[in-house]
Motif scaffolding. Structure first.
Motif, mmCIF file in Angstrom:
data_model
loop_
_atom_site.group_PDB
_atom_site.id
_atom_site.type_symbol
_atom_site.label_atom_id
_atom_site.label_comp_id
_atom_site.label_asym_id
_atom_site.label_seq_id
_atom_site.Cartn_x
_atom_site.Cartn_y
_atom_site.Cartn_z
ATOM 1 N N LEU A 39 50.901 12.425 44.924
ATOM 2 C CA LEU A 39 51.136 13.502 43.973
ATOM 3 C C LEU A 39 51.396 12.853 42.620
ATOM 4 O O LEU A 39 52.364 12.115 42.460
ATOM 5 C CB LEU A 39 52.336 14.365 44.402
ATOM 6 N N SER A 40 50.531 13.098 41.649
ATOM 7 C CA SER A 40 50.628 12.395 40.374
ATOM 8 C C SER A 40 50.636 13.343 39.190
ATOM 9 O O SER A 40 50.152 14.481 39.275
ATOM 10 C CB SER A 40 49.467 11.406 40.227
ATOM 11 N N THR A 41 51.181 12.871 38.087
ATOM 12 C CA THR A 41 51.243 13.652 36.867
ATOM 13 C C THR A 41 51.302 12.720 35.668
ATOM 14 O O THR A 41 51.758 11.580 35.784
ATOM 15 C CB THR A 41 52.481 14.567 36.863
ATOM 16 N N TYR A 98 38.846 -7.827 32.530
ATOM 17 C CA TYR A 98 37.730 -7.141 31.887
ATOM 18 C C TYR A 98 38.255 -6.212 30.799
ATOM 19 O O TYR A 98 37.646 -6.044 29.746
ATOM 20 C CB TYR A 98 36.926 -6.340 32.923
ATOM 21 N N ASN A 99 39.416 -5.612 31.060
ATOM 22 C CA ASN A 99 39.983 -4.642 30.121
ATOM 23 C C ASN A 99 41.498 -4.679 30.253
ATOM 24 O O ASN A 99 42.024 -4.779 31.362
ATOM 25 C CB ASN A 99 39.471 -3.235 30.457
ATOM 26 N N ASP A 100 42.222 -4.642 29.146
ATOM 27 C CA ASP A 100 43.675 -4.599 29.219
ATOM 28 C C ASP A 100 44.253 -3.331 28.586
ATOM 29 O O ASP A 100 45.438 -3.249 28.309
ATOM 30 C CB ASP A 100 44.303 -5.853 28.596
ATOM 31 N N ARG A 101 43.404 -2.342 28.385
ATOM 32 C CA ARG A 101 43.881 -1.028 27.931
ATOM 33 C C ARG A 101 44.222 -0.205 29.160
ATOM 34 O O ARG A 101 43.356 0.113 29.961
ATOM 35 C CB ARG A 101 42.806 -0.309 27.106
ATOM 36 N N ILE A 102 45.488 0.126 29.330
ATOM 37 C CA ILE A 102 45.944 0.751 30.569
ATOM 38 C C ILE A 102 46.464 2.159 30.327
ATOM 39 O O ILE A 102 47.309 2.392 29.464
ATOM 40 C CB ILE A 102 47.067 -0.101 31.218
ATOM 41 N N VAL A 103 45.940 3.082 31.100
ATOM 42 C CA VAL A 103 46.466 4.445 31.144
ATOM 43 C C VAL A 103 47.420 4.574 32.330
ATOM 44 O O VAL A 103 48.518 5.098 32.211
ATOM 45 C CB VAL A 103 45.323 5.479 31.248
ATOM 46 N N ASP A 104 46.994 4.071 33.483
ATOM 47 C CA ASP A 104 47.818 4.100 34.700
ATOM 48 C C ASP A 104 47.387 2.941 35.582
ATOM 49 O O ASP A 104 46.235 2.870 36.002
ATOM 50 C CB ASP A 104 47.629 5.435 35.432
ATOM 51 N N ASN A 105 48.296 2.013 35.850
ATOM 52 C CA ASN A 105 47.926 0.843 36.659
ATOM 53 C C ASN A 105 48.287 0.996 38.129
ATOM 54 O O ASN A 105 48.238 0.023 38.885
ATOM 55 C CB ASN A 105 48.544 -0.430 36.094
ATOM 56 N N THR A 106 48.621 2.204 38.570
ATOM 57 C CA THR A 106 48.910 2.430 39.991
ATOM 58 C C THR A 106 47.696 2.057 40.842
ATOM 59 O O THR A 106 46.607 2.600 40.654
ATOM 60 C CB THR A 106 49.269 3.905 40.254
ATOM 61 N N GLY A 107 47.870 1.133 41.754
ATOM 62 C CA GLY A 107 46.782 0.756 42.656
ATOM 63 C C GLY A 107 45.742 -0.161 42.050
ATOM 64 O O GLY A 107 44.736 -0.464 42.708
ATOM 65 N N GLY A 148 45.859 7.917 38.809
ATOM 66 C CA GLY A 148 45.736 7.921 40.263
ATOM 67 C C GLY A 148 45.294 6.587 40.812
ATOM 68 O O GLY A 148 44.603 5.817 40.141
ATOM 69 N N ALA A 149 45.693 6.310 42.040
ATOM 70 C CA ALA A 149 45.388 5.019 42.660
ATOM 71 C C ALA A 149 43.954 4.946 43.158
ATOM 72 O O ALA A 149 43.223 4.009 42.837
ATOM 73 C CB ALA A 149 46.363 4.760 43.812
ATOM 74 N N ILE A 150 43.533 5.928 43.944
ATOM 75 C CA ILE A 150 42.207 5.884 44.571
ATOM 76 C C ILE A 150 41.206 6.773 43.849
ATOM 77 O O ILE A 150 40.039 6.403 43.679
ATOM 78 C CB ILE A 150 42.298 6.263 46.064
#
Length: 315
Positions: free
Chosen positions: A17-19, A248-257, A295-297
């Motif tokens: 469950l993500s937000t 490859y990229n270090d711009r992160i929105v969500d690093n979960t998973g 989200g992770a997956i």
């Protein structure tokens, strides 16, 4: 005999469950599914590997959602055993500027904690190219820990490649438990993924990356991959050589998973015949795209998207 699998993973699945808001203020949460080894299996699957999952699933209100999602994905779930009980759940929030992150597990006494040696089919392992699991799976229960050890022993005895990620988090167990669990299967590991920030302090008493890789080589682990967020890249130790691959990229929105998705890309590359350095480049693209969404997956990119970039690097 079941269809031959390229990669099989042992672990748990949880409802995600993500937000993008704080959990305190969020009025709704997006539902998907997660689980560290499952994320790795799906990442490899979306790149083209045939992947299978070994686990237990609870016969609660989420059972149909999970199994239908996996079947739709193309995951082999012939070794997922339905049992009376509940499925685990986690909630995660990540705001857009990445300044805060909330994470909560609800995974005690779930169906997956009953995972045991009885759930491990030697025939299924022998009919695969690579077996993967993590410290997260070992942490589920004593019986799950025994199942992972038995599976890795079986794989090693039959020349099936094995891969392992300690994936340590203090949210679920202690450093002492994590180290003990790693040590009991270290003789059966061919490929290992180490997080420099979280895993390395648990396993090593020294900080030199070169010495860490050589230590694991001396234990018989032929391929060592160390993920360094501080240096924004991956160290790859293989056949006496140590190389470095940048993110490859270090711009992160969500690093979960993200680490799990990276592992899936690398393992797909290896079972496809790539040398580890090249496989790590592939995994870096997978992770770099995955962290740009929530989200992770559900945020794991398609093979088409990944290979469009990867082929551009190697043309």
């Amino acid at each position: 005999m079941t269809e031959k699998q390229d990669i099989i993973a042992i672990g748990e699945s949880l409802i995600e469950l993500s937000t993008s808001e704080s959990l305190t203020n969020a009025k709704s949460l997006d539902k998907y599914y997660g689980g560290d080894t499952l994320a790795t299996a799906v990442a490899a699957l979306r790149l083209g590997s045939k992947t299978g999952f070994i686990s237990r699933i609870g016969t609660d209100c989420f059972q149909d959602y999970l199994t239908q999602s996996w079947i739709s994905e193309g995951l082999d779930i012939s070794q997922v055993k339905p049992v009376k009980g509940i499925n685990g759940l986690y909630m995660v929030s990540k705001v857009q500027d990445c300044s805060t992150k909330e994470f909560a597990y609800y995974r005690k006494k779930t169906a997956a904690t009953g995972l045991s040696i009885e759930d491990i089919s030697p025939e299924y392992i022998l009919n695969s190219s690579l077996l993967y699991s993590t410290g997260i799976t070992q942490s589920l229960s004593i019986s799950a820990r025994e199942a992972v050890k038995y599976a890795f022993e079986t794989a090693r005895e039959n020349n099936v490649l094995t891969a392992y990620d300690p994936n340590f988090t203090p949210l679920i167990w202690t450093e002492e438990e994590a180290l003990e669990s790693f040590e009991e299967i270290s003789d059966f590991i061919d490929i290992i993924f180490i997080n420099a920030k979280n895993d390395a302090p648990v396993i090593f008493e020294f900080t030199s990356v070169d010495n860490q890789i050589k230590y694991l080589w001396d234990k018989g682990i032929s391929t060592v991959i160390i993920k360094s967020s501080e240096e924004k890249g991956y160290y790859v130790g293989y056949q006496g050589n140590i190389s470095f691959v940048q993110y490859y990229n270090d711009r992160i929105v969500d690093n979960t998973g993200a680490g799990d998705a990276f592992n899936g890309g690398v393992l797909h590359g290896i079972v496809s015949g790539m040398p580890p350095y090249k496989a790590v480049n592939l995994g870096s693209i997978v992770a770099g795209l995955q962290v740009q969404k929530f989200g992770a997956i559900k945020s794991i990119p398609s093979g088409e998207e990944v290979y469009r970039i990867f082929k551009g690097q190697y043309d």
